[in-house]
Write an enzyme that holds these catalytic residues in place. Sequence first.
Site, PDB file in Angstrom:
ATOM      1  N   CYS A  43      35.265  36.134 112.448  1.00 22.14           N
ATOM      2  CA  CYS A  43      35.574  34.924 113.214  1.00 22.14           C
ATOM      3  C   CYS A  43      34.882  33.707 112.612  1.00 22.14           C
ATOM      4  CB  CYS A  43      35.175  35.115 114.675  1.00 22.14           C
ATOM      5  SG  CYS A  43      36.112  36.446 115.478  1.00 22.14           S
ATOM      6  N   THR A  44      33.693  33.903 112.088  1.00 21.88           N
ATOM      7  CA  THR A  44      32.973  32.812 111.441  1.00 21.88           C
ATOM      8  C   THR A  44      33.691  32.384 110.166  1.00 21.88           C
ATOM      9  OG1 THR A  44      30.867  33.507 112.396  1.00 21.88           O
ATOM     10  CG2 THR A  44      30.766  32.133 110.415  1.00 21.88           C
TER      11      THR A  44
END
Length: 154
Positions: A43-44
């Site tokens: 997600c980062t």
Amino acid sequence: MTPGQPAPDFDAFDQHGNRHRLADYRGRWLALYFYPRDDTPGCTKQACSIRDGRADLAAHGLTVLGVSAQGSAAHRAFADKFALDFPLLVDDGQRIARRYGALGSGPAGLLRRWLGAYRRISVLIDPEGRIAHVIERPDVSRHADELLGLLPPA
């Protein structure tokens, strides 16, 4: 989600308490990207890809909104930690995820509902409010480029 169909309506607040509704984006391209959880490796990477490509996306008239099940405090911490300069919507009750198919179906969908971890999908909405494309398995490292590749030339 089928290209050509009207995008499901949504109404949600972002990490700063600003309200976002589908109607607010009429006349502009919009991407809703659903991601499992704030501050996780994949997600980062995806969020940083969008952050790094934001100027190019904006130059092509695209606004990007992130959506996950975490609350505003988690979204703010995630955005602050990685200097994310775009809205992350708080999806209270998983209403947006349900409308856009980000929970999936079957046993995996039930588990996602319980865990509050969405499928990683992105939905590109055209200026008329219709689904233009659905990216079922976004490339987290190149997501901004994927979105750019689906837009008409600027």
